[in-house]
Design an enzyme around this catalytic site. Sequence first.
Site, mmCIF file in Angstrom:
data_model
loop_
_atom_site.group_PDB
_atom_site.id
_atom_site.type_symbol
_atom_site.label_atom_id
_atom_site.label_comp_id
_atom_site.label_asym_id
_atom_site.label_seq_id
_atom_site.Cartn_x
_atom_site.Cartn_y
_atom_site.Cartn_z
ATOM 1 C CG LEU A 280 48.029 31.472 38.492
ATOM 2 C CD1 LEU A 280 48.350 30.198 37.717
ATOM 3 C CD2 LEU A 280 49.240 32.396 38.518
ATOM 4 C CD GLU B 75 43.472 34.959 29.652
ATOM 5 O OE1 GLU B 75 42.976 34.079 30.394
ATOM 6 O OE2 GLU B 75 44.051 34.689 28.593
ATOM 7 N N GLY B 76 46.361 37.593 32.812
ATOM 8 C CA GLY B 76 47.698 38.190 32.629
ATOM 9 C C GLY B 76 48.785 37.127 32.819
ATOM 10 C CG HIS B 77 49.454 35.447 36.700
ATOM 11 N ND1 HIS B 77 48.335 35.776 37.439
ATOM 12 C CD2 HIS B 77 50.508 36.051 37.316
ATOM 13 C CE1 HIS B 77 48.687 36.527 38.463
ATOM 14 N NE2 HIS B 77 49.992 36.718 38.404
ATOM 15 C CD GLN C 238 58.071 42.168 39.852
ATOM 16 O OE1 GLN C 238 57.806 42.186 41.042
ATOM 17 N NE2 GLN C 238 57.381 41.432 39.005
ATOM 18 C CD GLU D 20 55.632 45.554 28.182
ATOM 19 O OE1 GLU D 20 54.638 46.274 27.942
ATOM 20 O OE2 GLU D 20 56.538 45.362 27.349
ATOM 21 N N GLY E 256 50.838 33.300 42.350
ATOM 22 C CA GLY E 256 49.548 32.595 42.314
ATOM 23 C C GLY E 256 48.384 33.558 42.179
ATOM 24 N NE ARG F 15 48.904 43.415 46.719
ATOM 25 C CZ ARG F 15 50.189 43.143 46.496
ATOM 26 N NH1 ARG F 15 50.723 43.362 45.323
ATOM 27 N NH2 ARG F 15 50.945 42.653 47.456
ATOM 28 C CD GLN G 194 57.422 39.788 46.294
ATOM 29 O OE1 GLN G 194 58.159 38.902 45.900
ATOM 30 N NE2 GLN G 194 56.595 40.427 45.471
HETATM 31 O O1 PAF Z 1 55.299 39.919 40.245
HETATM 32 C C1 PAF Z 1 55.193 39.027 41.118
HETATM 33 O O2 PAF Z 1 54.191 38.291 41.163
HETATM 34 C C2 PAF Z 1 56.297 38.840 42.137
HETATM 35 O O3 PAF Z 1 56.861 40.055 42.507
HETATM 36 C C3 PAF Z 1 57.375 37.843 41.686
HETATM 37 C C4 PAF Z 1 58.116 38.350 40.455
HETATM 38 C C5 PAF Z 1 56.747 36.493 41.386
HETATM 39 C C6 PAF Z 1 58.406 37.650 42.808
HETATM 40 O O4 PAF Z 1 57.818 37.160 43.966
#
Ligand code: PAF
Length: 292
Positions: free
Chosen positions: A37, A39-41, A160, A155, A35, A198, A65
Amino acid sequence: MQTVHTLDVLRKQIANLRDAGKGRPATIALVPTMGALHEGHLTLVRRAREHCDHVVTSIFVNPTQFGPNEDLDAYPRDLESDAALLERDGCTVLWAPSVSEMYPQGPANFVTNLTIKGISEGLCGAARPGHFDGVLTVVCKLFNQVRPDMAFFGEKDWQQLALIRTMTRDLDLVQPPAEAVIGVATVRESDGLAMSSRNRYLSREDRTKAGNLPRLMKQAIAAIEAGGNVADTLGTLETELVAAGFASVDYAVLADAATLAPLARLNGQAARLLVAARIGSARLIDNMAVGT
Ligand code: PAF
């Protein structure tokens, strides 16, 4: 767009979408997010829409995480405005489970854990112990919940992405993994700073200074590509980042793009410069291609 909060409803909704395909089961893309969100998402959602009939975007701030002293509670959450953006950009289903829906026994009592040796150990894995185990475990759950044909990741989180590609290949989560897990180029602000949820933590002053990260990375890449000594160039990059206002540098590494093994020089293989640096209360990460 339908917003779904329970696994039971999600499964029914996905079955209905697949059945409503014209002459074949409809295809489904998954875009996992936490969430807040930007522009990248939204670029991931639009790209997913180009490849599949339907897009399922998950929004779940995954407690497993986050380390004990990290920003789980402070992490920005705004489901209503995220939902409006997703609907605008063609998402079909917003999967927004609660913590108890995702971890009925409670995150602290969740005993199944996915670990990948090697790639997860350095870089962010070294600075954030357990972080990637939590990421992989929740992404594996999301794949099993949605059973997508394709999945899209930024990317910007290069390590990840490398780990998720390894997991999907090793656990046969999607077929064929090389074509089903798509990495989408980092979306940047006008000064080059990689978009990140962030970035909201940055004060106005630190936000201005943060633009030095991509600028200095590009400078370092130019030096390495011109044949400069890699260790010296990375040392200079760290010094310059601190001089530009960063409090500290967790790492600045030239690495093999696939294995993330550190490289002392360019050998013609795909390489990446990866950096994590702290400024104010934010820890910023970025990565760029080198030598391509
Ligand atoms: O990149 C993220 O936002 C998170 O690490 C993900 C892949 C949604 C997993 O919680």
